[in-house]
Design a protein around this motif. Structure first.
Motif, PDB file in Angstrom:
ATOM      1  N   VAL A 126     -12.378 -22.057 -50.267  1.00  0.00           N
ATOM      2  CA  VAL A 126     -13.175 -21.686 -51.436  1.00  0.00           C
ATOM      3  C   VAL A 126     -12.226 -21.261 -52.555  1.00  0.00           C
ATOM      4  N   THR A 127     -12.479 -21.794 -53.741  1.00  0.00           N
ATOM      5  CA  THR A 127     -11.674 -21.401 -54.893  1.00  0.00           C
ATOM      6  C   THR A 127     -12.466 -20.420 -55.746  1.00  0.00           C
ATOM      7  N   ALA A 128     -11.864 -19.260 -55.969  1.00  0.00           N
ATOM      8  CA  ALA A 128     -12.506 -18.278 -56.858  1.00  0.00           C
ATOM      9  C   ALA A 128     -11.793 -18.339 -58.194  1.00  0.00           C
ATOM     10  N   ASN A 129     -12.547 -18.650 -59.228  1.00  0.00           N
ATOM     11  CA  ASN A 129     -11.951 -18.764 -60.561  1.00  0.00           C
ATOM     12  C   ASN A 129     -12.387 -17.565 -61.390  1.00  0.00           C
ATOM     13  N   PHE A 130     -11.366 -16.779 -61.832  1.00  0.00           N
ATOM     14  CA  PHE A 130     -11.707 -15.532 -62.531  1.00  0.00           C
ATOM     15  C   PHE A 130     -11.979 -15.742 -64.012  1.00  0.00           C
ATOM     16  N   LEU A 131     -11.590 -16.915 -64.518  1.00  0.00           N
ATOM     17  CA  LEU A 131     -11.817 -17.186 -65.940  1.00  0.00           C
ATOM     18  C   LEU A 131     -13.291 -17.478 -66.201  1.00  0.00           C
ATOM     19  N   ASN A 132     -13.918 -18.201 -65.284  1.00  0.00           N
ATOM     20  CA  ASN A 132     -15.354 -18.482 -65.489  1.00  0.00           C
ATOM     21  C   ASN A 132     -16.237 -17.880 -64.397  1.00  0.00           C
ATOM     22  N   LEU A 133     -15.648 -17.026 -63.581  1.00  0.00           N
ATOM     23  CA  LEU A 133     -16.384 -16.293 -62.530  1.00  0.00           C
ATOM     24  C   LEU A 133     -17.159 -17.229 -61.597  1.00  0.00           C
ATOM     25  N   THR A 134     -16.515 -18.300 -61.191  1.00  0.00           N
ATOM     26  CA  THR A 134     -17.171 -19.224 -60.263  1.00  0.00           C
ATOM     27  C   THR A 134     -16.466 -19.227 -58.913  1.00  0.00           C
ATOM     28  N   GLY A 135     -17.213 -19.604 -57.923  1.00  0.00           N
ATOM     29  CA  GLY A 135     -16.653 -19.865 -56.596  1.00  0.00           C
ATOM     30  C   GLY A 135     -17.020 -21.279 -56.232  1.00  0.00           C
ATOM     31  N   LEU A 163     -20.308 -17.560 -50.436  1.00  0.00           N
ATOM     32  CA  LEU A 163     -20.536 -16.280 -51.107  1.00  0.00           C
ATOM     33  C   LEU A 163     -19.709 -15.158 -50.487  1.00  0.00           C
ATOM     34  N   THR A 164     -19.643 -15.107 -49.160  1.00  0.00           N
ATOM     35  CA  THR A 164     -18.902 -13.995 -48.533  1.00  0.00           C
ATOM     36  C   THR A 164     -17.410 -14.100 -48.844  1.00  0.00           C
ATOM     37  N   THR A 165     -16.964 -15.303 -49.175  1.00  0.00           N
ATOM     38  CA  THR A 165     -15.546 -15.462 -49.508  1.00  0.00           C
ATOM     39  C   THR A 165     -15.301 -15.215 -50.996  1.00  0.00           C
ATOM     40  N   ALA A 166     -16.128 -15.813 -51.835  1.00  0.00           N
ATOM     41  CA  ALA A 166     -15.851 -15.762 -53.283  1.00  0.00           C
ATOM     42  C   ALA A 166     -16.269 -14.448 -53.934  1.00  0.00           C
ATOM     43  N   LEU A 167     -17.438 -13.943 -53.548  1.00  0.00           N
ATOM     44  CA  LEU A 167     -17.991 -12.831 -54.321  1.00  0.00           C
ATOM     45  C   LEU A 167     -17.185 -11.528 -54.245  1.00  0.00           C
ATOM     46  N   PRO A 168     -16.657 -11.167 -53.064  1.00  0.00           N
ATOM     47  CA  PRO A 168     -15.851  -9.934 -53.041  1.00  0.00           C
ATOM     48  C   PRO A 168     -14.618 -10.037 -53.935  1.00  0.00           C
ATOM     49  N   LEU A 169     -14.176 -11.267 -54.260  1.00  0.00           N
ATOM     50  CA  LEU A 169     -13.059 -11.428 -55.188  1.00  0.00           C
ATOM     51  C   LEU A 169     -13.542 -11.361 -56.638  1.00  0.00           C
ATOM     52  N   LEU A 170     -14.691 -11.940 -56.898  1.00  0.00           N
ATOM     53  CA  LEU A 170     -15.175 -12.074 -58.277  1.00  0.00           C
ATOM     54  C   LEU A 170     -15.889 -10.821 -58.780  1.00  0.00           C
ATOM     55  N   HIS A 171     -16.400 -10.025 -57.871  1.00  0.00           N
ATOM     56  CA  HIS A 171     -17.199  -8.870 -58.272  1.00  0.00           C
ATOM     57  C   HIS A 171     -16.649  -7.607 -57.616  1.00  0.00           C
ATOM     58  N   SER A 172     -16.727  -6.511 -58.347  1.00  0.00           N
ATOM     59  CA  SER A 172     -16.225  -5.256 -57.806  1.00  0.00           C
ATOM     60  C   SER A 172     -17.347  -4.520 -57.071  1.00  0.00           C
ATOM     61  N   PHE A 173     -17.248  -4.468 -55.753  1.00  0.00           N
ATOM     62  CA  PHE A 173     -18.265  -3.785 -54.946  1.00  0.00           C
ATOM     63  C   PHE A 173     -17.809  -2.372 -54.618  1.00  0.00           C
ATOM     64  N   ASP A 174     -18.741  -1.445 -54.522  1.00  0.00           N
ATOM     65  CA  ASP A 174     -18.385  -0.189 -53.861  1.00  0.00           C
ATOM     66  C   ASP A 174     -18.628  -0.388 -52.364  1.00  0.00           C
ATOM     67  N   ALA A 175     -18.257   0.597 -51.570  1.00  0.00           N
ATOM     68  CA  ALA A 175     -18.295   0.408 -50.112  1.00  0.00           C
ATOM     69  C   ALA A 175     -19.712   0.106 -49.634  1.00  0.00           C
ATOM     70  N   GLU A 176     -20.667   0.835 -50.198  1.00  0.00           N
ATOM     71  CA  GLU A 176     -22.058   0.660 -49.771  1.00  0.00           C
ATOM     72  C   GLU A 176     -22.582  -0.728 -50.159  1.00  0.00           C
ATOM     73  N   GLY A 177     -22.231  -1.110 -51.384  1.00  0.00           N
ATOM     74  CA  GLY A 177     -22.666  -2.420 -51.886  1.00  0.00           C
ATOM     75  C   GLY A 177     -22.068  -3.555 -51.072  1.00  0.00           C
ATOM     76  N   LEU A 178     -20.788  -3.409 -50.724  1.00  0.00           N
ATOM     77  CA  LEU A 178     -20.120  -4.468 -49.959  1.00  0.00           C
ATOM     78  C   LEU A 178     -20.738  -4.597 -48.564  1.00  0.00           C
ATOM     79  N   HIS A 179     -21.070  -3.463 -47.996  1.00  0.00           N
ATOM     80  CA  HIS A 179     -21.691  -3.473 -46.668  1.00  0.00           C
ATOM     81  C   HIS A 179     -23.051  -4.188 -46.721  1.00  0.00           C
TER      82      HIS A 179
END
Lengths: 200, 482
Positions: free
Chosen positions: B411-420, B434-450
């Protein structure tokens, strides 16, 4: 030929259903209660004040729109081919309207006589008058007042009630062809659709 | 619910001596009964009662279906039969307020007239029987909706019971590809419903049959050979199915695709969209996703930490407490980048923090015009390696792209256009993407990530497993039920 009791009843029921359809095809009537449907009977039945017997109308329901919106009616339906003994029935019917009005005035906004034959044509302009109602009540004095003589009944009849009843009387004479000459189903559908839209 | 609750209410109301009170009580009870029969129907009550031409109720459904309901005092079946011919509308639902006696000689006449008027004649007893039967039985829920929308013929209490029994057994039979009960159900549904409703419910039955790995061409009746539950049948389930039993949604969604889901109208029942996607995370493929700041004018994100699936404007969305992601089968399906958004990456330190649980294959960093791509052909990149390379670029170095390994592909996570995105021609699962790209593209707190990981967790199941799921259309009270 004289009709048997059962046949008269069947013919009456037929008349009631045909009257219901015609009235409802005007789009201004909902004849909800039809004799002799058992749930309709308590709504259509009244007790003569004297003699322990009852009478019932053939139809009951409500009128819609305009000056009649929400008003209630009772109808007597006579599916006769000719005048026959309609005059006698009509007299009794007028006395019944007098009794019904006294018993449940809130439900008696209109009284309709629906027949397939006219009667009393020589006195046609008198059929819906206070005088006709008063006269009918006097004739039915035994049932209405429990008295046998006219002078006794004359003391008891209420002129105001006769006038109220007369103001509520309708005379509707139908014919088979007239039953066909009603609003078309398409146009009726438009009105019903309007009601449905109102229902939200 | 007690026995004959509605029938008793209606009978008592009918005999109320006050005409107005009587109509009010009867219509109120019938309205409640119709709602219990099919809660997906919107019930519009008119001012009419027992009117020859005008309906007492109009039922409407989210898919534009509509049915007029006429109440009748049904002591005299000949009169009811005559009146049927006068109803202008085709396909009316006529409810005789007093259940007819089964030995009434006029019942045959009524049956014939019902057929000619393309109507269904039923009574409060029959409806009550269907209501009592549906509890905990998804198949009967569907049946009740189908009967309300397009039932035909005479439906007495006895017939309603027989029909629901046959349908129940048919749905149970289809789970095990048992031909005979499935055939009985197909026939009974075809006889009792008009074509659109019969087709839809039989198509669901077929999907359940196919879920048992039985060949489609052996499905009784006239199987739909298009190969998958089409959007119309899926929409039917989304709109009308009332079950949170994920094994049901799993069984009908084995061939589910993102384009199919995106075409569903999720406004009708968003919970079911969520159930459908959740239950099939092990099979749905998707190669593109993008994080959206303000998707389609939804101002607020979900109040709950539990992310959910929805469909809006023909886009599949996955939304959590502080994010929205749109999903496409390919990158071309995604909305183009929002105008005015700057092309910027994320700081390397920030990236390393987000990527601590990610199996990275490749990371591209830049500082101005200088670009470095870190790769490890033999395995995953570690954070020290990345930070070391970044230090060569300078303090303003930012990550623009990262390639990470998921269970089903890269999976490629692109931070310029926020795509996975998944690699072209890869078969990446939506959940893996999603489980691969989103934790890179979005800042989760611990509860949110869980909550995010929990919502995307799935177990890989085989077709045999699906057949063995604790998926039972029979009522729990029935003997032998699982």
């Amino acid at each position: 030929m004289r009709l048997t009791g059962e046949a008269t009843q069947a013919k009456g029921a037929d008349g009631a259903r045909r009257a219901k359809r015609w009235l409802e095809s005007t789009t201004r009537v909902n004849a909800q209660w039809v004799n002799p449907d058992p749930p309709a009977l308590p709504k259509l039945t009244f007790k003569w004040p004297h003699g322990g017997t009852t009478f019932s109308y053939d139809l009951g329901g409500t009128l819609k729109y305009g000056e009649f919106e929400g008003q209630m009616f009772f109808a007597e339906c006579k599916n006769y081919k000719n005048a026959s003994d309609l005059a006698t029935h009509y007299t009794k019917y007028l006395a019944q309207c007098y009794v019904a009005y006294l018993e449940r005035p809130a439900f008696c906004d209109h009284f309709m006589w629906v027949a397939w034959s006219p009667h009393g044509t020589t006195s046609w302009d008198q059929l819906l008058t206070t005088t006709a109602v008063r006269s009918a009540v006097l004739k039915q004095r035994k049932h209405v007042f429990g008295v046998t003589t006219v002078p006794e009944a004359e003391q008891l009849v209420d002129e105001e009630t006769c006038a109220e009843v007369a103001s509520r009387l309708w005379m509707i004479i139908l014919s088979e062809r007239q039953e066909q000459l009603v609003i078309s189903p398409q146009h009726r559908g438009l009105i019903e659709q309007h009601e449905i839209t109102k229902a939200g | 619910m007690g026995d004959l609750q509605f029938t008793a209410q209606i009978q008592e109301g009918l005999f109320d001596p006050s005409p107005r009170e009587s109509v009010f009580r009867v219509k109120n009870a019938v309205s409640k009964e119709l709602f219990e029969l099919d809660p997906t129907a919107c019930i519009h009550q008119t001012d009419y009662f027992n009117h020859t031409f005008a309906p007492d109720f109009v039922l409407t459904w989210p898919d534009q279906a509509e049915r007029h309901v006429f109440l009748r005092l049904s002591h005299n079946l000949v009169a009811v039969t005559d009146d049927l011919t006068l109803i202008d509308r085709k396909n009316p639902l006529v409810i005789g307020l007093t259940p007819p006696s089964l030995d009434d000689p006029d019942l045959d006449l009524l049956t014939e007239a019902t057929s000619s008027a393309e109507a269904m004649f039923t009574d409060p007893d029959a409806l009550e029987s269907l209501i009592q039967t549906k509890k905990g039985r998804p198949a009967i829920n569907l049946l009740n909706n189908a009967l309300a929308q397009g039932g035909r013929g005479l439906l007495t209490r006895e017939r309603a019971k027989t029909l629901s029994d046959i349908v129940e057994k048919g749905f149970s039979g289809a789970v095990e590809a048992d031909f005979s009960p499935t055939l009985d159900a197909v026939n009974a549904l075809t006889d009792s419903l008009y074509a659109p409703q019969a087709w839809r419910i039989n198509r669901v039955l077929q999907a359940i049959w196919e879920g048992s790995a039985a060949p489609t061409d052996l499905f009784p009746g006239d199987p739909d050979l298009s190969g998958q539950l089409n959007v119309e049948a899926l929409q039917y389930l989304i709109s009308y199915m009332d079950t949170d039993d994920l094994s049901f949604w799993r069984r009908v969604g084995r061939n589910l695709t993102v384009p199919q889901i995106s075409r569903l109208n999720g406004r009708t029942n968003s919970q079911n969209i969520n159930r459908l996607v959740q239950a099939n995370l092990d099979v749905i493929k998707a190669r593109a996703c993008s994080v959206i700041e303000d998707p389609f004018g939804i101002d607020s994100v979900s109040d709950s930490h539990e992310p959910t699936w929805t469909v809006r404007d023909e886009r599949l969305l996955f939304s959590g407490a502080d994010f929205h992601v749109q999903v496409g089968e390919t990158k071309a399906d995604l909305l183009s980048k929002e105008p005015g958004r700057e092309d910027y990456g994320i700081s390397v330190n920030y990236f390393v923090e987000r990527a601590h649980e990610t199996n990275l294959n490749e990371v591209t960093m830049r500082d101005g015009r200088d670009v470095i791509t870190a790769k490890n052909e033999d395995g995953e990149l570690d954070s020290d390696h990345i930070l070391g390379l970044a230090s060569q670029l300078g303090p303003s170095a930012e990550v623009t792209e990262a390639v990470a390994q998921s269970s089903s592909g890269r999976v490629t996570a692109n931070f310029l256009n926020l795509t996975g995105t998944g690699q072209t021609r890869s078969n990446i699962l939506l959940a893996d993407l999603l489980t691969t790209a989103l934790p890179l593209l979005h800042s989760f707190d611990a509860e949110g990530l869980h909550a995010f990981r929990k919502a995307l967790a799935f177990e890989k199941v085989t077709t045999q497993d699906v057949a063995l799921f604790d998926f039972d259309f029979r009522h729990p009270d029935d003997s032998g039920a699982k």
